[in-house]
Design a protein around this motif. Sequence first.
Motif, PDB file in Angstrom:
ATOM      1  N   MET A  80       0.838  -1.192   0.000  1.00 24.05           N
ATOM      2  CA  MET A  80       0.000   0.000   0.000  1.00 24.05           C
ATOM      3  C   MET A  80       0.876   1.246   0.000  1.00 24.05           C
ATOM      4  O   MET A  80       1.667   1.430   0.916  1.00 24.05           O
ATOM      5  CB  MET A  80      -0.888   0.035   1.251  1.00 24.05           C
ATOM      6  N   SER A  98      -1.553   3.653   3.121  1.00 22.46           N
ATOM      7  CA  SER A  98      -2.966   3.983   3.003  1.00 22.46           C
ATOM      8  C   SER A  98      -3.774   2.791   2.494  1.00 22.46           C
ATOM      9  O   SER A  98      -3.258   1.928   1.798  1.00 22.46           O
ATOM     10  CB  SER A  98      -3.139   5.153   2.037  1.00 22.46           C
ATOM     11  N   THR A  99      -5.064   2.802   2.814  1.00 21.88           N
ATOM     12  CA  THR A  99      -5.984   1.804   2.278  1.00 21.88           C
ATOM     13  C   THR A  99      -6.640   2.273   0.979  1.00 21.88           C
ATOM     14  O   THR A  99      -7.442   1.565   0.400  1.00 21.88           O
ATOM     15  CB  THR A  99      -7.091   1.472   3.302  1.00 21.88           C
ATOM     16  N   ILE A 100      -6.273   3.446   0.525  1.00 20.27           N
ATOM     17  CA  ILE A 100      -6.837   4.013  -0.702  1.00 20.27           C
ATOM     18  C   ILE A 100      -6.153   3.376  -1.912  1.00 20.27           C
ATOM     19  O   ILE A 100      -4.934   3.200  -1.932  1.00 20.27           O
ATOM     20  CB  ILE A 100      -6.653   5.548  -0.722  1.00 20.27           C
ATOM     21  N   ASP A 101      -6.933   3.050  -2.926  1.00 23.03           N
ATOM     22  CA  ASP A 101      -6.416   2.462  -4.151  1.00 23.03           C
ATOM     23  C   ASP A 101      -5.298   3.336  -4.724  1.00 23.03           C
ATOM     24  O   ASP A 101      -5.470   4.550  -4.855  1.00 23.03           O
ATOM     25  CB  ASP A 101      -7.567   2.336  -5.160  1.00 23.03           C
ATOM     26  N   HIS A 117     -15.442   9.281  -0.103  1.00 27.04           N
ATOM     27  CA  HIS A 117     -14.540   8.154  -0.360  1.00 27.04           C
ATOM     28  C   HIS A 117     -14.358   7.844  -1.844  1.00 27.04           C
ATOM     29  O   HIS A 117     -13.791   6.809  -2.184  1.00 27.04           O
ATOM     30  CB  HIS A 117     -14.967   6.910   0.422  1.00 27.04           C
ATOM     31  N   ARG A 151     -15.885   6.511  -4.050  1.00 29.14           N
ATOM     32  CA  ARG A 151     -16.235   5.152  -4.496  1.00 29.14           C
ATOM     33  C   ARG A 151     -16.950   5.183  -5.839  1.00 29.14           C
ATOM     34  O   ARG A 151     -16.720   4.363  -6.695  1.00 29.14           O
ATOM     35  CB  ARG A 151     -17.115   4.466  -3.444  1.00 29.14           C
ATOM     36  N   ASN A 202     -11.312  10.943   1.280  1.00 27.08           N
ATOM     37  CA  ASN A 202     -10.091  10.141   1.297  1.00 27.08           C
ATOM     38  C   ASN A 202      -8.866  10.996   1.561  1.00 27.08           C
ATOM     39  O   ASN A 202      -7.872  10.519   2.099  1.00 27.08           O
ATOM     40  CB  ASN A 202      -9.873   9.453  -0.053  1.00 27.08           C
ATOM     41  N   ARG A 246      -7.109   8.108   4.943  1.00 25.55           N
ATOM     42  CA  ARG A 246      -7.397   6.696   5.237  1.00 25.55           C
ATOM     43  C   ARG A 246      -6.193   5.858   4.849  1.00 25.55           C
ATOM     44  O   ARG A 246      -5.470   6.163   3.967  1.00 25.55           O
ATOM     45  CB  ARG A 246      -8.616   6.182   4.456  1.00 25.55           C
TER      46      ARG A 246
END
Length: 143
Positions: free
Chosen positions: A1, A5-8, A60, A62, A126, A143
């Motif tokens: 990551m 981060s957990t963000i793409d 987020h 999404r 995000n 995040r």
Amino acid sequence: MPHGSTIDPGLIQAYLETRYHVHGDTPLTLAVGEASPALAALHAAAGVDCSAFITAWNPHSRQEQDPAANAARQQALAGELAQRGLHAIEGIGQHPSGGWPGEESFLVLGLALDAARALGARYGQNAIVWSGAEAVPRLILLR
């Protein structure tokens, strides 16, 4: 990551490529990592040493949200900024590809980093773009 981060990673790259347009009396465009003399001048004129570019749109990231819902979230953010007595200038974040609609935003003058993080998190974002005294916009992942 990337960045822990957990963000793409692709989404992070899109944030880094986005141009952050500030409207107002002296329009300017911010790019992450690029010093902005115009932002430095705006900070000086306002008597602040930092600012945050923030939105309430598309929590987020999404998927693109309903325009009415985005407008309502942005209005709530505007109300909170006004209630807190913060000087905010309208703007829009827009990726140069145009593949994702621009997101109405605010450049909030004098908003310290911790307060900017908390505000972005409260509106489900995000990331935010924050600039300190050096007027170099930085992508701040939440995040």
